[in-house]
Design a protein around this motif. Structure first.
Motif, PDB file in Angstrom:
ATOM      1  N   GLU A 106     -30.394 -18.989 -34.155  1.00  0.00           N
ATOM      2  CA  GLU A 106     -29.072 -18.695 -34.718  1.00  0.00           C
ATOM      3  C   GLU A 106     -28.942 -19.199 -36.153  1.00  0.00           C
ATOM      4  O   GLU A 106     -28.317 -18.539 -36.983  1.00  0.00           O
ATOM      5  CB  GLU A 106     -27.988 -19.322 -33.836  1.00  0.00           C
ATOM      6  CG  GLU A 106     -27.806 -18.643 -32.498  1.00  0.00           C
ATOM      7  CD  GLU A 106     -26.371 -18.688 -32.020  1.00  0.00           C
ATOM      8  OE1 GLU A 106     -25.902 -17.696 -31.437  1.00  0.00           O
ATOM      9  OE2 GLU A 106     -25.717 -19.737 -32.235  1.00  0.00           O
TER      10      GLU A 106
ATOM     11  N   LEU B  64     -32.123 -17.038 -38.216  1.00  0.00           N
ATOM     12  CA  LEU B  64     -32.248 -15.590 -38.163  1.00  0.00           C
ATOM     13  C   LEU B  64     -30.905 -14.895 -37.990  1.00  0.00           C
ATOM     14  O   LEU B  64     -30.343 -14.384 -38.949  1.00  0.00           O
ATOM     15  CB  LEU B  64     -33.205 -15.196 -37.031  1.00  0.00           C
ATOM     16  CG  LEU B  64     -34.654 -15.678 -37.208  1.00  0.00           C
ATOM     17  CD1 LEU B  64     -35.478 -15.375 -35.967  1.00  0.00           C
ATOM     18  CD2 LEU B  64     -35.273 -15.019 -38.428  1.00  0.00           C
ATOM     19  N   ALA B  65     -30.410 -14.852 -36.781  1.00  0.00           N
ATOM     20  CA  ALA B  65     -29.167 -14.126 -36.514  1.00  0.00           C
ATOM     21  C   ALA B  65     -28.531 -14.643 -35.239  1.00  0.00           C
ATOM     22  O   ALA B  65     -29.147 -15.391 -34.474  1.00  0.00           O
ATOM     23  CB  ALA B  65     -29.446 -12.625 -36.386  1.00  0.00           C
ATOM     24  N   GLY B  66     -27.284 -14.267 -35.041  1.00  0.00           N
ATOM     25  CA  GLY B  66     -26.591 -14.640 -33.821  1.00  0.00           C
ATOM     26  C   GLY B  66     -27.290 -14.067 -32.601  1.00  0.00           C
ATOM     27  O   GLY B  66     -27.968 -13.034 -32.680  1.00  0.00           O
ATOM     28  N   THR B  67     -27.131 -14.714 -31.473  1.00  0.00           N
ATOM     29  CA  THR B  67     -27.837 -14.298 -30.261  1.00  0.00           C
ATOM     30  C   THR B  67     -26.935 -13.544 -29.290  1.00  0.00           C
ATOM     31  O   THR B  67     -27.391 -13.117 -28.238  1.00  0.00           O
ATOM     32  CB  THR B  67     -28.419 -15.523 -29.542  1.00  0.00           C
ATOM     33  OG1 THR B  67     -27.375 -16.468 -29.281  1.00  0.00           O
ATOM     34  CG2 THR B  67     -29.489 -16.192 -30.403  1.00  0.00           C
TER      35      THR B  67
ATOM     36  N   ARG C 204     -19.381  -6.769 -41.476  1.00  0.00           N
ATOM     37  CA  ARG C 204     -20.398  -7.626 -42.079  1.00  0.00           C
ATOM     38  C   ARG C 204     -19.790  -8.760 -42.891  1.00  0.00           C
ATOM     39  O   ARG C 204     -20.431  -9.796 -43.102  1.00  0.00           O
ATOM     40  CB  ARG C 204     -21.311  -6.799 -42.980  1.00  0.00           C
ATOM     41  CG  ARG C 204     -22.324  -5.951 -42.220  1.00  0.00           C
ATOM     42  CD  ARG C 204     -23.102  -5.071 -43.161  1.00  0.00           C
ATOM     43  NE  ARG C 204     -24.142  -4.313 -42.474  1.00  0.00           N
ATOM     44  CZ  ARG C 204     -24.837  -3.323 -43.011  1.00  0.00           C
ATOM     45  NH1 ARG C 204     -24.589  -2.964 -44.267  1.00  0.00           N
ATOM     46  NH2 ARG C 204     -25.744  -2.689 -42.320  1.00  0.00           N
TER      47      ARG C 204
ATOM     48  N   THR D   9     -23.495 -11.736 -37.885  1.00  0.00           N
ATOM     49  CA  THR D   9     -24.725 -12.011 -38.644  1.00  0.00           C
ATOM     50  C   THR D   9     -25.580 -10.772 -38.875  1.00  0.00           C
ATOM     51  O   THR D   9     -26.649 -10.869 -39.464  1.00  0.00           O
ATOM     52  CB  THR D   9     -25.571 -13.066 -37.902  1.00  0.00           C
ATOM     53  OG1 THR D   9     -25.874 -12.584 -36.578  1.00  0.00           O
ATOM     54  CG2 THR D   9     -24.808 -14.375 -37.786  1.00  0.00           C
ATOM     55  N   GLY D  10     -25.129  -9.632 -38.437  1.00  0.00           N
ATOM     56  CA  GLY D  10     -25.898  -8.421 -38.688  1.00  0.00           C
ATOM     57  C   GLY D  10     -25.314  -7.242 -37.941  1.00  0.00           C
ATOM     58  O   GLY D  10     -24.802  -7.393 -36.839  1.00  0.00           O
ATOM     59  N   THR D  11     -25.372  -6.055 -38.553  1.00  0.00           N
ATOM     60  CA  THR D  11     -24.885  -4.832 -37.912  1.00  0.00           C
ATOM     61  C   THR D  11     -25.834  -3.681 -38.243  1.00  0.00           C
ATOM     62  O   THR D  11     -26.521  -3.698 -39.269  1.00  0.00           O
ATOM     63  CB  THR D  11     -23.471  -4.456 -38.384  1.00  0.00           C
ATOM     64  OG1 THR D  11     -23.485  -4.246 -39.801  1.00  0.00           O
ATOM     65  CG2 THR D  11     -22.458  -5.535 -38.027  1.00  0.00           C
TER      66      THR D  11
ATOM     67  N   ARG E  98     -24.573  -8.454 -34.062  1.00  0.00           N
ATOM     68  CA  ARG E  98     -24.886  -9.758 -33.467  1.00  0.00           C
ATOM     69  C   ARG E  98     -23.888 -10.772 -34.002  1.00  0.00           C
ATOM     70  O   ARG E  98     -23.514 -10.750 -35.181  1.00  0.00           O
ATOM     71  CB  ARG E  98     -26.300 -10.220 -33.831  1.00  0.00           C
ATOM     72  CG  ARG E  98     -27.387  -9.210 -33.612  1.00  0.00           C
ATOM     73  CD  ARG E  98     -27.577  -8.862 -32.163  1.00  0.00           C
ATOM     74  NE  ARG E  98     -28.049  -9.992 -31.383  1.00  0.00           N
ATOM     75  CZ  ARG E  98     -28.313  -9.913 -30.080  1.00  0.00           C
ATOM     76  NH1 ARG E  98     -28.115  -8.760 -29.438  1.00  0.00           N
ATOM     77  NH2 ARG E  98     -28.750 -10.965 -29.420  1.00  0.00           N
TER      78      ARG E  98
END
Length: 267
Positions: free
Chosen positions: A44, A47-50, A84, A90-92, A170
């Motif tokens: 998290e 990188l990005a949300g889980t 975003r 954290t990402g789309t 995410r």
């Protein structure tokens, strides 16, 4: 003195009920120092949300008549850009990410310019429907090829000819209060864009709303059990004593229930 101490202890334990929370995140069941929790936090933070969250946007038939395919794609792109901007998203990804920005011709554009724009919109839509754009099927579909949905909240997965657009995202894993704020913020950002296009609506699905609904369901079920237990004790006491005053016999059980629940909440 002893009665006063017992009463104070019961009140102190009962006050712990204000701290009562339901946790549906399985990772929070592991110790912070455990390998799985450490790896989870690293993903998290680096990188990005889980936690997965999908936004489904629907355009009804009137909206389809009023706009071109490219115009609707740009509307989806704008929704995605709004999402975003949220610090918790954290990402789309959406179909719009695979296509260049298509600016609508100005109002005073000539016939040739508008014609080229409309032909491009029709050609792109047909290309996607024919399956020639890899991965597009997961982000776009006419509703006549989607599973019908009888939803009590007013959002339906469309009549024949309606369009569905999906934005996959995410978000950071968080507690109930924070997750609720994130979801409300997402709804607000989406509605600010879609209010400009009559005949469009949306739903947010996935891990985020599911975790919130799971918490609500568990809490409602738990309090339902507690109320049922209390009523059983009261009715049982009255029947056993054959007198309304029999409710007094249920007091020790109430004290025990409040104390145990309160202590568990404090812990």
């Amino acid at each position: 003195l002893l009665s006063a101490l017992v009463f104070a202890a019961v009140i102190g334990c009962g006050a712990g009920l204000s701290r009562f929370q339901i946790e549906t995140d399985p990772i929070r069941g592991f110790a912070d120092a455990s390998r799985i929790a450490s790896d989870f936090r690293s993903i998290e933070n680096s990188l990005a949300g889980t936690l997965g969250v999908d936004t489904v946007i629907r355009f009804d038939q009137q909206s389809l008549r009023d706009t071109s395919f490219l115009e609707r794609m740009e509307l989806v792109r704008e929704v995605e850009e709004r999402l975003r901007r949220s610090p918790n998203v954290t990402g789309t990804t959406s179909l719009a990410d695979f296509e260049p920005i298509a600016e609508r011709p100005p109002e005073d554009a000539g016939y040739a310019q508008r014609s080229r724009y409309n032909k491009r919109a029709e050609a792109l839509q047909q290309t996607i429907l024919d399956g020639e754009v890899a991965g597009a099927k997961g982000f776009y579909s006419p509703a006549d090829s989607a599973r019908p949905d009888n939803d009590t909240n007013g959002f339906r997965f469309g009549g024949a000819g309606d369009e569905l657009w999906r934005i996959s995202g995410r978000v950071m894993s968080s507690g109930g209060a924070v997750a609720s704020t994130v979801l409300d913020d997402m709804h607000r950002n989406i509605q600010e864009v879609l209010k400009l296009q009559p005949g469009s609506d949306h739903r947010i699905v996935g891990g985020l709303p599911l975790s919130l609904q799971a918490r609500k369901t568990v809490i409602h079920g738990l309090f339902g059990v507690l109320v049922a237990a209390a009523m059983t004790l009261i009715i049982g006491g009255i029947i056993a004593q054959r007198n309304p005053g029999g409710i007094v016999t249920a007091i020790p059980a109430f004290v025990s229930l409040a104390s145990v629940s309160g202590i568990a909440s404090w812990l």
